[in-house]
Design a protein around this motif. Structure first.
Motif, mmCIF file in Angstrom:
data_model
loop_
_atom_site.group_PDB
_atom_site.id
_atom_site.type_symbol
_atom_site.label_atom_id
_atom_site.label_comp_id
_atom_site.label_asym_id
_atom_site.label_seq_id
_atom_site.Cartn_x
_atom_site.Cartn_y
_atom_site.Cartn_z
ATOM 1 N N VAL A 143 -2.797 -9.211 -11.464
ATOM 2 C CA VAL A 143 -3.394 -7.966 -11.952
ATOM 3 C C VAL A 143 -2.315 -6.888 -11.932
ATOM 4 N N LEU A 144 -2.141 -6.202 -13.064
ATOM 5 C CA LEU A 144 -1.182 -5.101 -13.148
ATOM 6 C C LEU A 144 -1.953 -3.801 -13.337
ATOM 7 N N MET A 145 -1.885 -2.931 -12.342
ATOM 8 C CA MET A 145 -2.457 -1.592 -12.446
ATOM 9 C C MET A 145 -1.491 -0.601 -11.805
ATOM 10 N N LEU A 146 -1.715 0.667 -12.052
ATOM 11 C CA LEU A 146 -0.787 1.678 -11.562
ATOM 12 C C LEU A 146 -1.274 2.290 -10.249
ATOM 13 N N PRO A 147 -0.342 2.544 -9.322
ATOM 14 C CA PRO A 147 -0.711 3.150 -8.049
ATOM 15 C C PRO A 147 -0.914 4.659 -8.166
ATOM 16 N N GLY A 148 -1.748 5.203 -7.304
ATOM 17 C CA GLY A 148 -1.997 6.634 -7.314
ATOM 18 C C GLY A 148 -0.772 7.475 -7.045
ATOM 19 N N THR A 149 0.245 6.896 -6.402
ATOM 20 C CA THR A 149 1.473 7.651 -6.139
ATOM 21 C C THR A 149 2.153 8.082 -7.433
ATOM 22 N N MET A 150 1.871 7.410 -8.543
ATOM 23 C CA MET A 150 2.466 7.797 -9.816
ATOM 24 C C MET A 150 1.792 9.015 -10.429
ATOM 25 N N PHE A 151 0.664 9.422 -9.889
ATOM 26 C CA PHE A 151 -0.100 10.548 -10.434
ATOM 27 C C PHE A 151 -0.159 11.731 -9.467
ATOM 28 N N MET A 152 0.648 11.683 -8.419
ATOM 29 C CA MET A 152 0.615 12.706 -7.373
ATOM 30 C C MET A 152 2.023 13.178 -7.029
ATOM 31 N N PRO A 153 2.166 14.442 -6.615
ATOM 32 C CA PRO A 153 3.446 14.855 -6.051
ATOM 33 C C PRO A 153 3.716 14.059 -4.775
ATOM 34 N N PRO A 154 4.980 13.815 -4.440
ATOM 35 C CA PRO A 154 5.284 13.010 -3.250
ATOM 36 C C PRO A 154 4.660 13.552 -1.969
ATOM 37 N N TYR B 35 -6.701 -1.164 1.826
ATOM 38 C CA TYR B 35 -5.664 -1.911 2.520
ATOM 39 C C TYR B 35 -4.721 -1.019 3.321
ATOM 40 N N ASP B 36 -4.123 -1.593 4.334
ATOM 41 C CA ASP B 36 -3.224 -0.866 5.224
ATOM 42 C C ASP B 36 -1.805 -0.899 4.670
ATOM 43 N N MET B 37 -1.670 -0.406 3.460
ATOM 44 C CA MET B 37 -0.355 -0.270 2.836
ATOM 45 C C MET B 37 -0.478 0.763 1.728
ATOM 46 N N PRO B 38 0.590 1.491 1.414
ATOM 47 C CA PRO B 38 0.518 2.474 0.328
ATOM 48 C C PRO B 38 0.354 1.793 -1.021
ATOM 49 N N SER B 39 -0.246 2.495 -1.944
ATOM 50 C CA SER B 39 -0.580 1.897 -3.241
ATOM 51 C C SER B 39 0.657 1.468 -4.022
ATOM 52 N N ASN B 40 1.795 2.137 -3.819
ATOM 53 C CA ASN B 40 2.993 1.734 -4.543
ATOM 54 C C ASN B 40 3.560 0.405 -4.025
ATOM 55 N N GLU B 41 3.131 -0.038 -2.846
ATOM 56 C CA GLU B 41 3.462 -1.374 -2.361
ATOM 57 C C GLU B 41 2.359 -2.375 -2.731
ATOM 58 N N LEU B 42 1.123 -1.909 -2.735
ATOM 59 C CA LEU B 42 0.007 -2.786 -3.087
ATOM 60 C C LEU B 42 0.072 -3.207 -4.549
ATOM 61 N N ALA B 43 0.446 -2.282 -5.440
ATOM 62 C CA ALA B 43 0.409 -2.584 -6.876
ATOM 63 C C ALA B 43 1.289 -3.782 -7.248
ATOM 64 N N PRO B 44 2.562 -3.841 -6.851
ATOM 65 C CA PRO B 44 3.339 -5.053 -7.183
ATOM 66 C C PRO B 44 2.852 -6.293 -6.456
ATOM 67 N N LYS B 45 2.243 -6.120 -5.297
ATOM 68 C CA LYS B 45 1.676 -7.272 -4.582
ATOM 69 C C LYS B 45 0.496 -7.851 -5.358
ATOM 70 N N LEU B 46 -0.304 -6.984 -5.988
ATOM 71 C CA LEU B 46 -1.425 -7.466 -6.788
ATOM 72 C C LEU B 46 -0.944 -8.278 -7.993
ATOM 73 N N VAL B 47 0.214 -7.921 -8.532
ATOM 74 C CA VAL B 47 0.783 -8.721 -9.623
ATOM 75 C C VAL B 47 1.048 -10.143 -9.136
ATOM 76 N N ARG B 48 1.678 -10.246 -7.983
ATOM 77 C CA ARG B 48 2.066 -11.564 -7.470
ATOM 78 C C ARG B 48 0.868 -12.361 -6.955
ATOM 79 N N ASP B 49 -0.063 -11.688 -6.274
ATOM 80 C CA ASP B 49 -1.137 -12.402 -5.583
ATOM 81 C C ASP B 49 -2.418 -12.537 -6.391
ATOM 82 N N ALA B 50 -2.647 -11.613 -7.343
ATOM 83 C CA ALA B 50 -3.916 -11.630 -8.083
ATOM 84 C C ALA B 50 -3.730 -11.631 -9.591
#
Length: 388
Positions: free
Chosen positions: A348-359, A331-346
């Motif tokens: 599904v709660l999963m963690l974005p890769g931004t939580m496992f990487m340096p900024p 998708y054309d959005m960063p994973s830290n924006e996609l993850a909460p969207k997946l909660v609302r739209d699907a």
């Protein structure tokens, strides 16, 4: 100038942040939340262990008192015996410390190795609590990129060693990537660490769910393994003891003596009931644990078998093993924006890769971690249907 505290030097706990995405979201009975955010069993220990723990509560007065800082001696001895047999090497009770979970084992290892301003090489994507502790300890996280294979390169690591480097950290099977590091790769890192006089910390929290048979590496067969190796382990995943906080640190006695100072000032001793439960589990639940491993391997197979449906939509499976699948999204959005969207739209709660990487590492914006330990084969199918 305002001073920054140790806790202010790092980020908020990712799992707690993800739980806040659930606030105000309603899930229907026919489409309940699929929670693949946290790598922890949600079921209690098996019934025979619960009965043994109840007996401990009622009959073992010592379970309610302070115990040795480095842990319950019978459990230390059992770990030493089983590790010697499993890895084909020599591990003694004096090489074993029991800790309040594996996170504390990592913190203790860093405390006995590093001072503020030192440097630790941490492959990325990393386990976020490792990074958080380094930040709070004032230790520089020397991020080692693993690329699309998620396997760290010893030559690249060698180029990143500095005069302040005190350790290299490996997690295998990996969290968050799921990959199992080949034995020769682990050996190469051991040889690299020894050549530079630094420690190799190997977190093997998920060793009980490795798909391979036999020892995953041969480091304990080296008679001088303890001059370099510090191994970490967790009883939480094997015996569903997450709430009892029981982990282990296997190292040379001199390092454990330094770690003891840290452990004594933080918890004094590990959870006594949890330690006795872990010992009972090691002695009585071998067949049960084999069944748990078989179930996790089946869920891993379900991920691999079902993934082509996601691949057709542009997803990529980077790694899969133990409790985790690590993927890229289309998708054309960063994973830290996609993850909460997946909660609302699907739902599904999963963690974005931004939580496992340096900024500064933007690869995490395309990546997601799926912790599938608490969904069965049918749950994996439902997850993929929603993501598709």
């Amino acid at each position: 100038m305002k001073t920054i505290s140790a806790s202010q030097s790092t980020f908020a706990p990712p799992v707690m942040e993800a739980r806040r995405w659930l606030q105000g979201v309603q899930f229907s009975p026919d489409r309940p939340l699929i929670n693949v955010s946290q790598a922890a069993p949600v079921d209690p220990p098996p019934a025979p262990m619960l009965r043994a723990m109840a007996d401990t509560v009622m009959m073992d007065a010592g379970a309610h008192l302070y115990g040795p800082v480095l842990g319950y001696d019978p459990l230390r001895a059992e770990v030493a015996q089983q590790w010697s047999r499993a890895y084909g090497g020599q591990v003694t009770p004096e090489n074993v410390a029991i800790t309040s979970g594996c996170n504390q084992a990592f913190a203790a290892a860093i405390a006995c190795l590093c001072a503020a301003g030192d440097d630790v090489i941490l492959p990325v994507p990393y386990y976020f609590n490792h990074r958080m502790w380094l930040d709070m300890a004032g230790v520089h996280c020397n991020a080692l990129d693993t690329g699309p294979t998620l396997l760290p390169d010893p030559e690249q690591a060698a180029a990143q060693i500095t005069p302040r480097t005190r350790a290299i950290v490996l997690v295998t099977p990996n969290n968050p990537g799921g990959v199992e590091y080949p034995g020769d790769l682990v050996r190469a890192f051991f040889d690299l660490a020894r050549a530079h006089g630094i420690a190799l910390i190997i977190d093997e929290t998920y060793r009980d769910f490795d798909s391979r048979t036999g020892p995953p590496h041969d480091l304990f067969t080296d008679p001088d393994w303890s001059d370099t190796l510090i191994q970490l382990y967790s009883f939480s995943k094997a015996y569903r003891l997450t709430g009892h906080r029981v982990g282990a640190m296997i190292a040379c006695p001199a390092r454990l003596a330094e770690a003891e100072k840290f452990l004594d000032t933080v918890t004094i001793c590990p959870n006594q009931i949890g330690q006795r439960a872990a010992l009972w589990g090691m002695q009585n639940l071998g067949q049960w644990l084999a069944g748990e491993r078989a179930e996790i391997l089946d869920r891993r197979a379900a991920i691999s078998e079902g993934f082509p449906a996601l691949a057709a939509k542009g997803w990529t499976l980077l790694g899969c093993g133990a409790y985790f699948a690590y993927v890229t999204h289309p998708y054309d959005m960063p994973s830290n924006e996609l993850a909460p969207k997946l909660v609302r739209d699907a739902a599904v709660l999963m963690l974005p890769g931004t939580m496992f990487m340096p900024p500064e590492n933007t690869a995490g914006q395309r990546q997601m971690r799926i912790a599938f330990a608490n969904i069965d084969r049918a749950g994996v199918g439902e997850l993929f249907e929603r993501l598709v």
